[in-house]
Design a protein around this motif. Structure first.
Motif, PDB file in Angstrom:
ATOM      1  N   THR A   4       0.733  -1.200  -0.049  1.00 54.42           N
ATOM      2  CA  THR A   4       0.183   0.161  -0.269  1.00 54.42           C
ATOM      3  C   THR A   4       0.955   1.647   0.010  1.00 54.42           C
ATOM      4  O   THR A   4       0.445   2.165  -0.608  1.00 54.42           O
ATOM      5  CB  THR A   4      -1.115   0.418   0.801  1.00 54.42           C
ATOM      6  N   TYR A   5       2.431   0.843   0.402  1.00 54.11           N
ATOM      7  CA  TYR A   5       3.264   2.644   0.606  1.00 54.11           C
ATOM      8  C   TYR A   5       3.257   2.522  -1.139  1.00 54.11           C
ATOM      9  O   TYR A   5       3.856   3.715  -1.409  1.00 54.11           O
ATOM     10  CB  TYR A   5       4.348   2.103   1.163  1.00 54.11           C
ATOM     11  N   ASP A  49       0.710   4.252  -3.097  1.00 47.37           N
ATOM     12  CA  ASP A  49       0.389   6.024  -2.734  1.00 47.37           C
ATOM     13  C   ASP A  49       2.262   6.262  -3.539  1.00 47.37           C
ATOM     14  O   ASP A  49       1.245   7.683  -4.175  1.00 47.37           O
ATOM     15  CB  ASP A  49       1.403   6.307  -1.202  1.00 47.37           C
ATOM     16  N   HIS A  50       3.015   5.665  -3.748  1.00 44.16           N
ATOM     17  CA  HIS A  50       3.434   6.816  -4.598  1.00 44.16           C
ATOM     18  C   HIS A  50       3.051   6.383  -5.978  1.00 44.16           C
ATOM     19  O   HIS A  50       3.582   8.139  -6.760  1.00 44.16           O
ATOM     20  CB  HIS A  50       4.766   5.729  -4.434  1.00 44.16           C
ATOM     21  N   ALA A 101       0.121   6.912  -7.107  1.00 42.50           N
ATOM     22  CA  ALA A 101      -1.295   7.791  -7.017  1.00 42.50           C
ATOM     23  C   ALA A 101      -0.783   9.180  -6.717  1.00 42.50           C
ATOM     24  O   ALA A 101      -1.388  10.170  -7.623  1.00 42.50           O
ATOM     25  CB  ALA A 101      -1.550   7.994  -5.517  1.00 42.50           C
ATOM     26  N   ALA A 102       0.054   9.590  -6.847  1.00 44.10           N
ATOM     27  CA  ALA A 102       1.098  10.816  -7.352  1.00 44.10           C
ATOM     28  C   ALA A 102       1.085  11.071  -8.361  1.00 44.10           C
ATOM     29  O   ALA A 102       1.663  12.770  -8.885  1.00 44.10           O
ATOM     30  CB  ALA A 102       2.200  11.361  -5.713  1.00 44.10           C
ATOM     31  N   LYS A 123      -2.903   7.609 -11.478  1.00 41.22           N
ATOM     32  CA  LYS A 123      -3.795   7.933 -10.517  1.00 41.22           C
ATOM     33  C   LYS A 123      -5.267   7.081 -11.403  1.00 41.22           C
ATOM     34  O   LYS A 123      -5.969   6.751 -10.285  1.00 41.22           O
ATOM     35  CB  LYS A 123      -3.872   9.497 -10.540  1.00 41.22           C
ATOM     36  N   HIS A 142      -4.996   3.878 -10.283  1.00 38.02           N
ATOM     37  CA  HIS A 142      -4.992   3.069  -8.618  1.00 38.02           C
ATOM     38  C   HIS A 142      -6.169   2.537  -8.461  1.00 38.02           C
ATOM     39  O   HIS A 142      -5.414   1.032  -7.339  1.00 38.02           O
ATOM     40  CB  HIS A 142      -5.682   4.413  -7.772  1.00 38.02           C
ATOM     41  N   GLU A 161      -4.314  -1.565  -6.953  1.00 39.79           N
ATOM     42  CA  GLU A 161      -4.528  -2.254  -5.575  1.00 39.79           C
ATOM     43  C   GLU A 161      -4.896  -3.385  -5.727  1.00 39.79           C
ATOM     44  O   GLU A 161      -4.426  -3.969  -4.740  1.00 39.79           O
ATOM     45  CB  GLU A 161      -5.618  -1.372  -5.297  1.00 39.79           C
TER      46      GLU A 161
END
Length: 313
Positions: A206-207, A210-211, A213-214, A219, A222, A226
């Motif tokens: 999940t970390y 997050d990268h 998603a930036a 994006k 996502h 996931e």
């Protein structure tokens, strides 16, 4: 005690070295052959890649003598990928040739340098069937899957690599060791988002999401990323051993992982050579601790205590 202690004399141990083109398979085979020879293990390399002309190591068996990619491409009017798929199907149909060649090398440890096309290990069945036949010939093999460590520097590529590694593990159906190769070059590819153990142990992805998603491009994907991360973590199969072929300690860690995977046990001479190598590299204190652990896990003590075995060393 023989190099494969306690095993039937007919068993032959080895590694099938797989991974994408450019991941360092041939370099690995050459380095591992030299490393194992220093340990006293009698090792032969088998070139299983019809496209690998003039490999840079002494080659005991060369599949190019049976079928060469250039000849297939010219004769069948195929491109490189189609030619390679045809070539491996041809090898599968002529396994008696391979069996006779391998029989010439008794009591050896085998390194099979395999082709790199990913579809051979995720979709097509010829290579998988060849590995299955090797098992029927009493080979005890571990798949060593090399992945270039530069993929760690890009979260999207790393998730892709994890999916490919998982698919390969499930398709090939062999004891499996994933390797992050070229670790000595990793700093050239950019700063890693996390410590190295995040990538080798495949910790909470999940970390990594997050990268991703930036990044505006990723994006919108996502949800897909996931779900891919969930699949990888639900199987809990993928992890990596970092490797730099120039680093003896790194080579030792890889060798231990592979020998664990296929059940190979160290013999006395090989273990002594390994400890001498480690002692020269990192000093006597580490050598003592490492020897103790190795004796307990790998070496038959023949009725002696570990401490008595240590005195023999």
């Amino acid at each position: 005690m023989s190099g494969h202690a306690g095993a039937a004399s007919s068993l032959r141990f080895g590694q099938v070295v797989i991974g994408p083109p450019g991941s360092g398979k041939t370099t690995y085979c050459r380095a591992m052959q030299e490393f194992l020879t220093q340990l006293g293990r009698k090792v032969v390399v088998v070139n299983m890649d019809p496209a690998n002309e003039g490999p840079p190591y002494p080659c005991a068996v060369d599949i190019a003598e049976l079928v060469a990619l250039d000849d297939v491409m010219e004769g069948m009017k195929l491109g490189p990928n189609g030619g390679l798929l045809y070539s491996m199907e041809y090898v599968e149909a002529n396994l008696d040739w391979l069996e006779n060649k391998l029989k010439e090398h008794g009591d050896c440890y085998f390194l099979f340098d395999c082709p790199g096309q990913v579809e051979l290990y995720t979709h097509q069945t010829s290579v998988k069937n060849i590995f299955s036949q090797l098992a029927k010939w009493n080979f005890r093999l571990a798949a060593v899957h090399l992945v270039d460590s530069h993929f760690c520097a890009d979260p999207a590529k790393f998730i892709s690599v994890l999916c490919t590694s998982l698919s390969t593990m499930l398709h090939v159906e062999l004891p499996h060791v994933n390797i992050l190769s070229k670790m000595d070059l990793i700093e050239q590819y950019g700063k890693l988002a996390f410590n190295l153990d995040f990538y080798t142990e495949v910790m909470d992805l999940t970390y990594l999401l997050d990268h991703l998603a930036a990044d505006p491009f990723f994006k919108k994907f996502h949800r897909l990323n996931e779900k891919l991360a969930e699949v990888i973590q639900d199987y809990s199969l993928v992890s990596f051993v970092p490797l730099s072929v120039k680093d003896k300690e790194s080579m030792i860690q890889v060798l231990r992982a592979v020998d664990n995977a296929n059940g190979y046990c160290f013999g006395d001479l090989e273990e002594r050579n390994l400890q001498a190598m480690m002692s020269a590299a990192v000093g006597a204190d580490f050598q003592f601790d490492s020897t103790l652990g190795v004796q307990e896990r790998y070496v038959e003590t023949r009725g002696k205590t570990v401490e008595e075995e240590m005195m023999d060393l």
